[in-house]
Design a protein around this motif. Structure first.
Motif, PDB file in Angstrom:
ATOM      1  N   LEU A  81     -31.582  14.031  46.809  1.00 27.70           N
ATOM      2  CA  LEU A  81     -31.445  15.480  46.966  1.00 27.70           C
ATOM      3  C   LEU A  81     -32.421  15.998  48.016  1.00 27.70           C
ATOM      4  CD1 LEU A  81     -31.236  16.334  43.177  1.00 27.70           C
ATOM      5  CD2 LEU A  81     -29.373  16.557  44.811  1.00 27.70           C
ATOM      6  N   ALA A  82     -31.999  17.018  48.749  1.00 29.73           N
ATOM      7  CA  ALA A  82     -32.893  17.664  49.711  1.00 29.73           C
ATOM      8  C   ALA A  82     -34.051  18.320  48.945  1.00 29.73           C
ATOM      9  CB  ALA A  82     -32.122  18.701  50.519  1.00 29.73           C
ATOM     10  N   PRO A  83     -35.210  18.470  49.590  1.00 27.69           N
ATOM     11  CA  PRO A  83     -36.390  18.997  48.889  1.00 27.69           C
ATOM     12  C   PRO A  83     -36.167  20.343  48.207  1.00 27.69           C
ATOM     13  CG  PRO A  83     -37.018  18.093  51.011  1.00 27.69           C
ATOM     14  CD  PRO A  83     -35.517  18.069  50.974  1.00 27.69           C
ATOM     15  N   GLY A  84     -35.266  21.165  48.732  1.00 29.80           N
ATOM     16  CA  GLY A  84     -35.063  22.490  48.165  1.00 29.80           C
ATOM     17  C   GLY A  84     -34.025  22.559  47.059  1.00 29.80           C
ATOM     18  N   TYR A  85     -33.549  21.388  46.571  1.00 25.45           N
ATOM     19  CA  TYR A  85     -32.481  21.383  45.571  1.00 25.45           C
ATOM     20  C   TYR A  85     -32.785  20.428  44.423  1.00 25.45           C
ATOM     21  CZ  TYR A  85     -29.688  23.752  49.106  1.00 25.45           C
ATOM     22  OH  TYR A  85     -29.223  24.644  50.044  1.00 25.45           O
ATOM     23  N   SER A  86     -32.265  20.787  43.252  1.00 31.16           N
ATOM     24  CA  SER A  86     -32.278  19.894  42.097  1.00 31.16           C
ATOM     25  C   SER A  86     -30.856  19.767  41.566  1.00 31.16           C
ATOM     26  CB  SER A  86     -33.207  20.416  40.989  1.00 31.16           C
ATOM     27  OG  SER A  86     -32.749  21.660  40.496  1.00 31.16           O
ATOM     28  N   LEU A  87     -30.601  18.716  40.810  1.00 33.90           N
ATOM     29  CA  LEU A  87     -29.267  18.481  40.278  1.00 33.90           C
ATOM     30  C   LEU A  87     -28.940  19.478  39.173  1.00 33.90           C
ATOM     31  CD1 LEU A  87     -26.746  16.558  40.094  1.00 33.90           C
ATOM     32  CD2 LEU A  87     -27.949  15.463  38.194  1.00 33.90           C
ATOM     33  N   GLU A  88     -27.710  19.929  39.167  1.00 37.66           N
ATOM     34  CA  GLU A  88     -27.192  20.706  38.047  1.00 37.66           C
ATOM     35  C   GLU A  88     -26.174  19.881  37.256  1.00 37.66           C
ATOM     36  OE1 GLU A  88     -24.892  24.937  37.134  1.00 37.66           O
ATOM     37  OE2 GLU A  88     -25.768  24.574  39.101  1.00 37.66           O
ATOM     38  N   LEU A  89     -25.241  19.214  37.993  1.00 41.32           N
ATOM     39  CA  LEU A  89     -24.149  18.527  37.304  1.00 41.32           C
ATOM     40  C   LEU A  89     -23.497  17.496  38.211  1.00 41.32           C
ATOM     41  CD1 LEU A  89     -22.121  18.557  34.803  1.00 41.32           C
ATOM     42  CD2 LEU A  89     -20.789  20.193  36.135  1.00 41.32           C
ATOM     43  N   PHE A  90     -23.211  16.308  37.642  1.00 42.11           N
ATOM     44  CA  PHE A  90     -22.278  15.352  38.224  1.00 42.11           C
ATOM     45  C   PHE A  90     -20.964  15.508  37.463  1.00 42.11           C
ATOM     46  CE2 PHE A  90     -26.149  12.608  39.073  1.00 42.11           C
ATOM     47  CZ  PHE A  90     -26.101  12.730  40.458  1.00 42.11           C
ATOM     48  N   GLN A  91     -19.853  15.697  38.177  1.00 41.87           N
ATOM     49  CA  GLN A  91     -18.544  15.808  37.536  1.00 41.87           C
ATOM     50  C   GLN A  91     -17.662  14.675  38.070  1.00 41.87           C
ATOM     51  OE1 GLN A  91     -15.909  19.337  38.285  1.00 41.87           O
ATOM     52  NE2 GLN A  91     -16.257  19.684  36.097  1.00 41.87           N
ATOM     53  N   PHE A  92     -17.630  13.580  37.315  1.00 45.05           N
ATOM     54  CA  PHE A  92     -16.909  12.384  37.738  1.00 45.05           C
ATOM     55  C   PHE A  92     -15.432  12.486  37.356  1.00 45.05           C
ATOM     56  CE2 PHE A  92     -21.290  10.899  37.145  1.00 45.05           C
ATOM     57  CZ  PHE A  92     -21.500  10.251  38.343  1.00 45.05           C
ATOM     58  N   SER A  93     -14.574  11.970  38.233  1.00 44.14           N
ATOM     59  CA  SER A  93     -13.137  11.998  37.967  1.00 44.14           C
ATOM     60  C   SER A  93     -12.503  10.722  38.512  1.00 44.14           C
ATOM     61  CB  SER A  93     -12.492  13.224  38.618  1.00 44.14           C
ATOM     62  OG  SER A  93     -12.662  13.196  40.020  1.00 44.14           O
ATOM     63  N   VAL A  94     -11.271  10.478  38.094  1.00 42.56           N
ATOM     64  CA  VAL A  94     -10.526   9.331  38.606  1.00 42.56           C
ATOM     65  C   VAL A  94      -9.112   9.792  38.943  1.00 42.56           C
ATOM     66  CG1 VAL A  94      -9.924   8.589  36.260  1.00 42.56           C
ATOM     67  CG2 VAL A  94      -9.737   6.971  38.142  1.00 42.56           C
ATOM     68  N   ASN A  95      -8.638   9.403  40.110  1.00 40.72           N
ATOM     69  CA  ASN A  95      -7.291   9.730  40.560  1.00 40.72           C
ATOM     70  C   ASN A  95      -6.633   8.470  41.095  1.00 40.72           C
ATOM     71  OD1 ASN A  95      -7.240  12.837  40.451  1.00 40.72           O
ATOM     72  ND2 ASN A  95      -9.139  12.380  41.515  1.00 40.72           N
ATOM     73  N   GLY A  96      -5.365   8.307  40.788  1.00 38.09           N
ATOM     74  CA  GLY A  96      -4.676   7.119  41.255  1.00 38.09           C
ATOM     75  C   GLY A  96      -3.178   7.233  41.080  1.00 38.09           C
ATOM     76  N   VAL A  97      -2.497   6.123  41.314  1.00 38.90           N
ATOM     77  CA  VAL A  97      -1.056   6.031  41.128  1.00 38.90           C
ATOM     78  C   VAL A  97      -0.743   4.708  40.445  1.00 38.90           C
ATOM     79  CG1 VAL A  97      -0.455   7.494  43.099  1.00 38.90           C
ATOM     80  CG2 VAL A  97      -0.763   5.038  43.440  1.00 38.90           C
ATOM     81  N   TYR A  98       0.388   4.670  39.723  1.00 37.58           N
ATOM     82  CA  TYR A  98       0.831   3.424  39.113  1.00 37.58           C
ATOM     83  C   TYR A  98       2.338   3.289  39.272  1.00 37.58           C
ATOM     84  CZ  TYR A  98       2.837   5.938  35.119  1.00 37.58           C
ATOM     85  OH  TYR A  98       3.613   6.760  34.338  1.00 37.58           O
ATOM     86  N   GLN A  99       2.801   2.035  39.178  1.00 41.12           N
ATOM     87  CA  GLN A  99       4.223   1.718  39.192  1.00 41.12           C
ATOM     88  C   GLN A  99       4.446   0.578  38.212  1.00 41.12           C
ATOM     89  OE1 GLN A  99       5.957   1.080  43.104  1.00 41.12           O
ATOM     90  NE2 GLN A  99       7.454  -0.358  42.282  1.00 41.12           N
ATOM     91  N   LEU A 100       5.552   0.640  37.450  1.00 40.11           N
ATOM     92  CA  LEU A 100       5.800  -0.343  36.400  1.00 40.11           C
ATOM     93  C   LEU A 100       7.151  -1.017  36.577  1.00 40.11           C
ATOM     94  CD1 LEU A 100       4.704   1.828  33.344  1.00 40.11           C
ATOM     95  CD2 LEU A 100       3.364  -0.012  34.398  1.00 40.11           C
TER      96      LEU A 100
END
Length: 207
Positions: A81-100
């Protein structure tokens, strides 16, 4: 140009440069498994910031004659993080495609860990025998990690936070199943060359 105008121009340039600067950057990238990257970095989009990666190929596919394929990828990297910032939130996600195929099965597991603290993960499993459509999209939230889920050393301004991302993809179908192919793949679903791993929310540190 008057002195006042000159000072105003300098101030405007400095303000513009500050506004364009990213509040975080990626460093110390270590990769293993079936993944290769052109790049992994923080990218701004619409005023929001994302950790993005360029995958060479995280696609598992099977068909008659190749009944099973697995792909694994492990990524270790730091978010600085840059010196002037702190973490608030990580929002993890997953996107993809499938075929069966008619008898095919597809599985995707994605997990994330921040420092030595909380980890979040999601597993998606697809097969027509369980009522899934022959093809479709994957859109899911892996989970959130807030600054309060981390040790105090990682909560401060300008912190360097170690992150780990693990990906497992598998496509399977019997050799006797010749109805097509089964595949599962990470896909951002946009024209971007990068896959979004996570949205970052930061907060400005108080002076």
């Amino acid at each position: 140009m008057t002195t006042q105008k000159a000072l105003l121009a300098v101030f405007s340039l400095a303000t513009s440069s500050f506004a364009l600067a990213s509040p975080a950057e990626i460093s110390n990238v270590r990769l293993s498994g079936d993944c290769a990257f052109d790049d992994i970095h923080v990218e701004e989009e619409g005023g929001e910031y994302f950790i993005v990666a360029a995958f060479d190929s995280i696609t598992a596919q099977s068909f008659s004659g190749q009944p099973n394929e697995k792909k694994r990828c492990t990524m270790d990297y730091d978010l600085r993080l840059a010196p002037g910032y702190s973490l608030e939130l990580f929002q993890f996600s997953v996107n993809g495609v499938y075929q069966l195929s008619d008898q095919g099965t597809a599985r995707l597991t994605v997990s994330h860990r921040a420092a030595n603290g909380k980890s979040v993960r999601v597993t998606e499993f697809f097969s027509q025998s369980q009522g899934h459509a022959p093809f479709g999209d994957i859109n899911d939230q892996t989970g959130d990690i807030t600054r309060f889920d981390l040790q105090p050393v990682y909560q401060g301004c300008g912190a360097q936070i170690p992150l780990n991302t693990s990906i497992f993809a598998q496509a399977s179908q019997p050799n006797t199943d010749q109805s097509g192919q089964t595949l599962i793949s990470l896909d951002d679903g946009t024209s971007s060359a990068y896959y979004k791993l996570c949205k970052i929310q930061v907060q400005a540190c108080r002076p």
